[in-house]
Design a protein around this motif. Structure first.
Motif, short mmCIF file in Angstrom:
data_model
loop_
_atom_site.label_atom_id
_atom_site.label_comp_id
_atom_site.label_asym_id
_atom_site.label_seq_id
_atom_site.Cartn_x
_atom_site.Cartn_y
_atom_site.Cartn_z
N ARG A 1 7.81 -4.55 5.05
CA ARG A 1 7.85 -5.32 6.30
C ARG A 1 6.57 -5.11 7.12
NH1 ARG A 1 11.81 -7.90 8.97
NH2 ARG A 1 13.43 -7.08 7.58
N LYS A 2 6.04 -3.90 7.10
CA LYS A 2 4.84 -3.62 7.87
C LYS A 2 3.64 -4.43 7.39
CE LYS A 2 6.00 1.21 8.94
NZ LYS A 2 5.62 2.63 8.67
N CYS A 3 3.64 -4.78 6.12
CA CYS A 3 2.48 -5.45 5.53
C CYS A 3 2.56 -6.96 5.58
CB CYS A 3 2.32 -5.02 4.06
SG CYS A 3 2.15 -3.25 3.83
N LEU A 4 3.70 -7.50 5.97
CA LEU A 4 3.91 -8.94 5.92
C LEU A 4 3.82 -9.57 7.30
CD1 LEU A 4 6.94 -9.34 3.48
CD2 LEU A 4 4.59 -10.03 3.04
N ASP A 5 3.28 -10.77 7.31
CA ASP A 5 3.38 -11.63 8.48
C ASP A 5 4.40 -12.71 8.13
OD1 ASP A 5 1.53 -10.30 9.94
OD2 ASP A 5 -0.13 -11.68 9.55
N PRO B 1 0.82 -1.21 0.00
CA PRO B 1 0.00 0.00 0.00
C PRO B 1 0.85 1.26 0.00
CG PRO B 1 -0.70 -1.54 1.72
CD PRO B 1 0.63 -2.01 1.22
N GLY B 2 0.23 2.35 -0.43
CA GLY B 2 0.87 3.65 -0.33
C GLY B 2 1.64 4.10 -1.55
N ARG B 3 1.84 3.22 -2.54
CA ARG B 3 2.61 3.64 -3.71
C ARG B 3 1.73 4.47 -4.64
NH1 ARG B 3 1.90 0.46 -8.35
NH2 ARG B 3 0.55 -1.36 -8.04
N ALA C 1 6.20 -7.79 11.86
CA ALA C 1 4.89 -7.26 11.51
C ALA C 1 4.44 -6.30 12.60
CB ALA C 1 3.88 -8.40 11.37
N PRO C 2 3.60 -5.34 12.28
CA PRO C 2 3.12 -4.40 13.29
C PRO C 2 2.16 -5.08 14.24
CG PRO C 2 1.98 -4.05 11.23
CD PRO C 2 3.07 -5.06 10.97
N SER D 1 -5.33 -9.58 2.93
CA SER D 1 -6.17 -8.99 1.88
C SER D 1 -6.38 -7.50 2.09
CB SER D 1 -7.52 -9.70 1.84
OG SER D 1 -8.18 -9.61 3.09
N TRP D 2 -6.34 -7.03 3.36
CA TRP D 2 -6.53 -5.59 3.56
C TRP D 2 -5.44 -4.81 2.84
CZ3 TRP D 2 -2.65 -2.71 5.56
CH2 TRP D 2 -1.67 -3.37 6.30
N ALA D 3 -4.22 -5.35 2.85
CA ALA D 3 -3.12 -4.64 2.18
C ALA D 3 -3.27 -4.73 0.68
CB ALA D 3 -1.78 -5.25 2.60
N VAL D 4 -3.66 -5.89 0.18
CA VAL D 4 -3.82 -6.06 -1.27
C VAL D 4 -4.91 -5.16 -1.78
CG1 VAL D 4 -4.37 -7.70 -3.10
CG2 VAL D 4 -3.00 -8.43 -1.15
N ARG D 5 -6.03 -5.08 -1.06
CA ARG D 5 -7.13 -4.24 -1.52
C ARG D 5 -6.76 -2.76 -1.46
NH1 ARG D 5 -10.48 -7.82 1.71
NH2 ARG D 5 -11.54 -9.31 0.36
N THR D 6 -6.03 -2.38 -0.41
CA THR D 6 -5.61 -0.99 -0.31
C THR D 6 -4.68 -0.62 -1.46
OG1 THR D 6 -5.80 -1.03 2.09
CG2 THR D 6 -4.45 0.71 1.15
N ALA D 7 -3.75 -1.52 -1.76
CA ALA D 7 -2.77 -1.24 -2.81
C ALA D 7 -3.41 -1.18 -4.17
CB ALA D 7 -1.67 -2.30 -2.80
N THR D 8 -4.49 -1.93 -4.38
CA THR D 8 -5.07 -2.04 -5.72
C THR D 8 -6.48 -1.48 -5.77
OG1 THR D 8 -5.89 -4.26 -5.22
CG2 THR D 8 -3.70 -4.10 -6.18
#
Length: 531
Positions: free
Chosen positions: A305-309, A182-184, A499-500, A356-363
């Motif tokens: 790193r923040k987005c990965l478990d 996310p964030g790009r 992970a956070p 999925s929250w990260a994937v949806r945010t990124a896309t």
């Protein structure tokens, strides 16, 4: 003799209009039509399987568009190259090669080719470093002898089979990972290219000559079978004789690739690299803050790193430096599988998850073409407002989240279709699918803090217990997978390093369209041992 392209890229090279031209989410009507024709022709020849209600497409749109860009969106020319590549992949059984390549072989190949630093540039594109000066004759002789003894055989030489695996890692692991973060900027466009810093300082003419076939292998392979995976090459430390060797170096590349090569003088290095990437992502030896040199483990981007478990921090080195690929997990998650073989034994283990929250945010805007039909109507005019850049700027605040934890509310949308549902292929969708601006009452709504519970995976088991295996990596460290409990599960180490402990989630009820360009086609049953 033609002079090499000295100097930094022109300012126009970094503009949004220039870099997004011909990419997913920014195709013109004619380019969209070329993609439809390309898909149809490929399907008729058995090279491409369209998506159905029960099965995903054999190739994602981003891959197909790369072939079209390489052939100036002429479907017939793109089809010819695509056909050659599919035949070549079948002859060399590349999918199986990547699955079974020995970890030591892969690590040795990685040591003599460009290496991912673990960082991205300001646009989210992965940054690779290649220090040619470290490839002395002793190292290359040892590598050549090792490849000749490789147990992996095929129509192509063993040295090429290892190189294939590195390109597979780029397209099947690094690019999807960078796309999902996310964030790009421009999240509607998948990351399908890489940036390369090539350091040729302290390289003599004899060394260049001895390495010519080694470097030529990589360039010709990319041009033929991995087209348009290069964004640009920054050459640093060019010796005085470089114009002499440029005459035969440029023959390795097609004219489009040659135009992406830039020779930087010493005083141009830091200003140029800083224009494309944060100082924290530039290696220290080039004026940045990143402690990285070839041969080191990639220094993972903090935002990644923040987005990965990471399922087991001890496997981070294998995750970043071994053969890894993404598969579909449950509920839209992306699961990283470490594959290959260790000590002759097949290895497959789920090592990380991007939720999925990260994937949806990124896309969030990856259905740009379908959701914004009015964009194509405006493309017919010749004013500035009709440009993709101008349209993106006008729609950005209401069509996509800006970053993790700063998701801008959107208007309620229809629930996304099932992941197996067939995507619409029409060039001009109905007006009902166009996303509307968010209601004013949502604009002041603040994201809520939600604690994500630890997750667990269940790797392949032997009599209910994970078998212990260990192997010595080329760098001398011991790779050891420790048995888990009787339930075969490895608990996520949520210590803040991997992970956070809490993740800022978007407001409840906020829905976004899913995309499927992130991962290659996956057999659902493959993850039955991991869920």
């Amino acid at each position: 003799m033609a002079e090499p392209p000295a100097g930094p890229p022109p300012l126009s090279a970094s503009s949004e209009q220039t870099r997004l031209k011909g990419h997913i989410g920014h195709l013109t009507r004619q380019e969209e039509a070329a993609l439809v024709e390309f898909k149809k022709s490929s399907a008729e020849q058995g090279l491409y399987r369209p998506e159905t209600s029960t099965q995903r497409a054999s190739h994602d749109d981003g891959t197909l568009v790369r072939y079209l860009r390489a052939r100036k969106f002429v479907p017939q020319d793109a089809l010819a190259q695509f056909k050659d590549t599919e035949l070549w992949r079948k002859e060399n059984n590349l999918d199986a090669l990547y699955e079974r390549i020995d970890i030591h072989d892969y690590q040795e190949a990685r040591s003599v080719y460009p290496q991912w630093t673990g960082r991205r540039d300001k646009r989210g594109i992965p940054v690779y470093l290649y220090e040619v000066g470290k490839l002395d004759s002793k190292k290359m002789i040892a590598y050549s002898q090792a490849t000749s003894k490789s147990k992996v055989k095929g129509p192509s030489p063993s040295r090429m089979l290892r190189l294939f695996a590195l390109y597979e890692n780029l397209t099947r692991f690094v690019m999807p990972l960078c796309s999902a973060v996310p964030g790009r900027v421009n999240p509607e466009t998948p990351v399908d290219q890489s940036n390369n810093i090539v350091d040729i300082s302290r390289v003599g003419l004899k060394q260049f000559w001895n390495l010519r076939s080694h470097m030529q292998d990589a360039s010709q392979l990319a041009t033929a079978h991995y087209p348009e995976t290069l964004d640009r090459i920054f050459i640093i430390g060019a010796p005085s004789f470089f114009p002499t060797v440029w005459g035969w170096i440029k023959k390795w590349f097609d004219p489009i690739t040659t135009s992406k090569i830039f020779i930087l003088s010493q005083d141009q290095v830091k200003p140029t690299l800083s224009a494309f990437m944060d100082v924290s992502s530039i290696p220290k030896k080039y004026g940045g803050e990143l402690d990285f040199e070839c041969g080191m483990m990639p220094s993972m981007d903090p935002e990644i790193r923040k987005c990965l478990d990471l399922k087991n921090p001890k496997l981070e080195e294998l995750f970043l430096t071994g053969p890894t690929r993404w598969v579909d997990g449950s509920e839209g998650d992306m699961v990283a599988l470490s594959v290959g073989s260790i000590d002759g034994q097949p290895h497959k283990e789920a090592v990380a998850t991007m939720h999925s929250w990260a994937v949806r945010t990124a896309t969030g805007s990856s259905n740009f073409q379908r959701m914004h039909a009015d964009y194509f109507q405006r493309m017919d005019s010749n004013n500035d407002a009709a440009s993709p850049l101008a349209y993106q700027q006008s729609a950005a605040t209401s069509s996509r989240p800006q970053s993790r934890g700063d998701a801008r509310p959107q208007a309620p949308m229809q629930p996304p279709p099932p992941r197996q549902a067939q995507r619409a292929t029409e060039i001009q969708p109905s007006a009902s699918s166009i996303q509307q601006p968010p209601p004013p009452q949502l604009l002041n709504q603040q994201p809520q803090q939600t604690t994500v519970p630890p997750t667990a995976v269940q790797p392949h088991l032997l009599n209910g217990v994970i078998p212990e295996s260990k192997s010595t990596l080329p760098n001398g460290s011991i790779l050891k997978s420790e048995p888990a409990g009787l339930d075969g599960q490895i608990g996520m180490q949520n210590d803040g390093a991997s992970a956070p402990k809490s993740i800022v989630m978007p407001p409840p009820g906020l829905q976004r369209m899913e995309t499927q360009y992130m991962t290659p086609a996956t057999e659902p049953s493959e993850l039955k041992h991991f869920q």
